[in-house]
Scaffold this motif. Structure first.
Motif, PDB file in Angstrom:
ATOM      1  N   LEU A 165       0.902  -1.239  -0.076  1.00 48.80           N
ATOM      2  CA  LEU A 165       0.025  -0.003  -0.093  1.00 48.80           C
ATOM      3  C   LEU A 165       0.926   1.220  -0.071  1.00 48.80           C
ATOM      4  O   LEU A 165       0.549   2.388  -0.598  1.00 48.80           O
ATOM      5  N   VAL A 166       2.063   1.359   0.474  1.00 45.83           N
ATOM      6  CA  VAL A 166       2.861   2.395   0.700  1.00 45.83           C
ATOM      7  C   VAL A 166       3.333   2.761  -0.666  1.00 45.83           C
ATOM      8  O   VAL A 166       3.430   3.721  -1.209  1.00 45.83           O
ATOM      9  N   SER A 205       3.754   6.236  -5.477  1.00 44.88           N
ATOM     10  CA  SER A 205       3.671   6.256  -6.659  1.00 44.88           C
ATOM     11  C   SER A 205       2.399   7.124  -7.323  1.00 44.88           C
ATOM     12  O   SER A 205       2.285   8.094  -8.352  1.00 44.88           O
ATOM     13  N   VAL A 206       1.169   7.226  -6.542  1.00 45.50           N
ATOM     14  CA  VAL A 206       0.434   8.093  -6.999  1.00 45.50           C
ATOM     15  C   VAL A 206       0.402   9.216  -6.649  1.00 45.50           C
ATOM     16  O   VAL A 206       0.239  10.460  -7.414  1.00 45.50           O
TER      17      VAL A 206
END
Length: 193
Positions: free
Chosen positions: A13-14, A19-20
């Protein structure tokens, strides 16, 4: 019994969040470049329109050089400090019909009125001066000035407008375009060509 280790494949999730964020920053940078490009393109189109307007008036004045070279009140091309909100020159005769006989002075007045209407339509918050000026291009600091000396051989057009960019509000209200329109009468016994 042998133990088996399972290695997880894929993204955590990190990693997805990082990346987002990176993608978002990149998209914001691309958007700002696109907006700057659109603003620059718009300003270039406005400047091109201004150059074409001055070129058109210059051609008309050169065709009517008997009036354009005069440095007196009979020169219908002379106008100082005209702004978009001000009324254009007097209507006078419409010199475009084939059965209308306009003299040179009437033609100059008609040319200027039509030109002022076109400038007002093409340039935001337009301002113009057409005058004789000995040093029309800059003052001692190197900036264009609206003032005209009223003397000299150069009939010049000084044209300004409000830019569309946000940083244009900080700029002084000076002409953006200064061009020689036509040579005037010789001064001090000199002979023009």
């Amino acid at each position: 019994m042998a133990s088996k280790k399972h290695f997880s494949t894929g993204f955590s999730l990190v990693e997805v969040l990082v990346s987002v964020v990176v993608l978002g920053v990149g998209l914001l940078g691309a958007m700002s470049l696109l907006l700057a490009s659109a603003r620059t393109s718009s300003e270039a189109a406005t400047f091109t329109a201004a150059v074409n307007l001055v070129r058109d008036l210059s051609e008309k004045a050169r065709m009517n050089h008997a009036i354009a070279q005069r440095d007196d009140a009979s020169n219908g091309y002379l106008v100082e400090g005209w702004t978009e909100g001000a009324a254009p020159g007097s209507m006078g005769l419409s010199c475009i019909a084939s059965n209308v006989a306009c003299d040179a002075a009437q033609l100059a007045a008609w040319d200027m009125r039509e030109w002022q209407l076109r400038v007002a339509a093409a340039l935001p918050d337009a301002r113009a001066s057409v005058c004789f000026d000995e040093s029309p291009w800059s003052d001692a600091a190197g900036a264009y000035t609206w003032g005209c000396s009223g003397t000299g051989r150069s009939l010049v057009v000084k044209l300004g407008w409000t830019g569309r960019g946000a940083d244009d509000a900080d700029k002084p209200a000076s002409p953006r375009l200064v061009m020689q329109m036509a040579p005037g009468q010789p001064q001090d016994g000199q002979h023009g060509s």
